[in-house]
Write a protein that holds these residues in place. Structure first.
Motif, short mmCIF file in Angstrom:
data_model
loop_
_atom_site.label_atom_id
_atom_site.label_comp_id
_atom_site.label_asym_id
_atom_site.label_seq_id
_atom_site.Cartn_x
_atom_site.Cartn_y
_atom_site.Cartn_z
N GLN A 87 -2.04 -0.88 -3.78
CA GLN A 87 -3.19 -0.12 -3.30
C GLN A 87 -2.78 1.31 -3.02
N LEU A 88 -3.58 2.26 -3.49
CA LEU A 88 -3.38 3.67 -3.19
C LEU A 88 -4.42 4.10 -2.17
N ILE A 89 -3.95 4.74 -1.11
CA ILE A 89 -4.84 5.23 -0.07
C ILE A 89 -4.83 6.75 -0.13
N ASP A 90 -5.92 7.31 -0.58
CA ASP A 90 -6.03 8.76 -0.75
C ASP A 90 -6.22 9.41 0.62
N VAL A 91 -5.26 10.26 1.01
CA VAL A 91 -5.31 10.91 2.32
C VAL A 91 -5.59 12.41 2.21
N THR A 92 -6.02 12.85 1.03
CA THR A 92 -6.27 14.28 0.85
C THR A 92 -7.52 14.75 1.59
N GLY A 93 -8.35 13.82 2.06
CA GLY A 93 -9.53 14.21 2.83
C GLY A 93 -9.27 14.37 4.31
N THR B 196 13.87 7.60 3.79
CA THR B 196 13.56 8.16 5.10
C THR B 196 13.66 7.10 6.19
N VAL B 197 13.48 7.56 7.44
CA VAL B 197 13.48 6.63 8.58
C VAL B 197 12.06 6.18 8.93
N LEU B 198 11.08 6.51 8.09
CA LEU B 198 9.71 6.08 8.35
C LEU B 198 9.62 4.56 8.33
N ARG B 199 8.80 4.02 9.24
CA ARG B 199 8.56 2.57 9.28
C ARG B 199 7.43 2.22 8.33
N ASP B 200 7.34 0.95 7.97
CA ASP B 200 6.30 0.50 7.06
C ASP B 200 4.92 0.91 7.58
N GLY B 201 4.15 1.54 6.72
CA GLY B 201 2.78 1.92 7.07
C GLY B 201 2.65 3.21 7.83
N GLU B 202 3.75 3.82 8.26
CA GLU B 202 3.64 5.08 9.00
C GLU B 202 3.16 6.20 8.08
N LEU B 203 2.40 7.10 8.68
CA LEU B 203 1.79 8.21 7.96
C LEU B 203 2.25 9.53 8.58
N ALA C 66 0.84 -1.20 0.00
CA ALA C 66 0.00 0.00 0.00
C ALA C 66 0.87 1.25 0.00
N ALA C 67 0.35 2.34 -0.56
CA ALA C 67 1.04 3.63 -0.56
C ALA C 67 0.02 4.72 -0.33
N TYR C 68 0.44 5.76 0.40
CA TYR C 68 -0.43 6.90 0.65
C TYR C 68 -0.35 7.87 -0.53
N LEU C 69 -1.51 8.37 -0.94
CA LEU C 69 -1.60 9.31 -2.06
C LEU C 69 -2.01 10.68 -1.56
N GLY C 70 -1.11 11.68 -1.71
CA GLY C 70 -1.46 13.06 -1.42
C GLY C 70 -1.87 13.73 -2.73
N GLY C 71 -1.09 14.70 -3.15
CA GLY C 71 -1.40 15.35 -4.43
C GLY C 71 -1.05 14.50 -5.62
#
Length: 329
Positions: free
Chosen positions: A46-52, A203-210, A24-29
């Protein structure tokens, strides 16, 4: 572009639940991620739209700002508090892209954009350890004018492309993230990695971190800040080099200074050696050039980019001289 599923997150908890799924990946712009997907460099399932998610800029108790990750770049650059108190950030955003891209791009997405190295984008014909770990790095012996002179490794000499991130590094921003292990904060200077032998990890982000927000501390009274970008053309090119600086003077003596460079490393480069050399000094061109020389003492230029240390030094001297005079840099 490979097939993928799309889902729009209702809130941060929903986004994290969906983001915990492998692939999965987070989708901004989407101004960078969608390009990478078109080139089949990024292949999320999977794209997870987080613009909302919330997109506000709020005052904090210590006089700083808390900026939600879903805030659009245009909104951040035009916010009255940012323009008045953090001009270095506003100017960096405006230097970074066209109005159309700024209107789409989000703050959180900007932090996660990937390098613009030509070899990274050439998925069919070039070796790139960042794209395919262990394949090699064609940039080292290829066209490397835009590449790193600091912090690089034998595995990767790519540079980080963001203008905004250079300003955030100089401002001592803090990144707020949420994930399966709970919430945490990361000093901005620690968010992005140097390549080492794992250049595929930016980056140092862990898997799934937002990324949920970015916090800006209050600047000292009287502090001045500015951003200057040097590029091949004025029309929204990526930086050959850039300088973000925050300067605090007492009379003509430097009480404190924060400096970050863009276009020289795999991450926004916080120039701590130059800062240390400048504290307590009076700003003159030679003093600044000497401070820059201390920062670049361990630089490892490549065939085509040996001009970068001198270019950064002259740009830093111009920025700090203008700030010391009270002029916009």
């Amino acid at each position: 572009m490979n097939p993928f599923q799309y889902a729009r997150a209702d809130d941060a908890a929903d986004a994290l639940r969906r983001g915990a799924i492998s692939g999965a990946a987070y989708l901004g712009g989407g101004t960078n991620l969608v390009d990478l997907m078109r080139e089949t460099i990024a292949r999320p399932d999977q794209l997870i739209d987080v613009t909302g998610l919330p997109a506000t800029i709020a005052e904090t108790d210590d006089g700083g700002l808390l900026i939600d990750a879903a805030v659009r770049n245009t909104a951040l650059a035009e916010h009255p508090a940012v323009r008045m108190r953090y001009p270095v950030l506003s100017r960096a955003i405006l230097a970074g892209a066209s109005a159309q891209i700024r209107n789409m791009a989000t703050v959180g997405g900007n932090l996660l954009q990937r390098t613009r190295c030509t070899y990274f984008y050439d998925a069919e014909g070039a070796r790139c350890n960042k794209r395919t770990p262990g394949s090699g790095c064609d940039a080292r012996e290829g066209f490397n004018r835009i590449h790193a002179v600091l912090g690089a490794s034998d595995a990767c000499v790519a540079t980080h492309p963001s203008d905004m991130c250079v300003a955030l590094a100089a401002l001592d921003a803090t990144v707020h993230v949420d994930g399966a292990e709970g919430q945490r904060t990361i000093p901005f200077a620690d968010l992005h990695r140097l390549p080492g032998d794992q250049p595929d990890r930016d980056t140092v982000l862990r898997d799934g971190e937002l990324i949920t927000a970015i916090a800006l501390p209050a600047l000292p009274t009287g502090a001045r800040s500015a951003y200057r970008k040097v590029r091949d053309r004025a029309s929204y090119a990526f930086a050959l080099v850039s300088v973000a600086a925050v300067l605090q003077l007492e009379g003509d003596r430097v009480v404190d200074v924060r400096i970050a460079f863009g276009g020289v490393a795999h991450k926004p480069w916080r120039a701590t050696k130059a800062e240390a050399a400048l504290r307590g000094q009076t700003i003159t061109q030679q003093v600044v050039l000497d401070a820059a020389a201390a920062e670049f003492a361990e630089a490892r230029p490549l065939r085509d980019n040996a001009f970068k240390p001198a270019l950064v030094a002259r740009t830093l001297a111009a920025v700090l001289t203008d700030l010391a005079r009270g002029e916009a840099a």
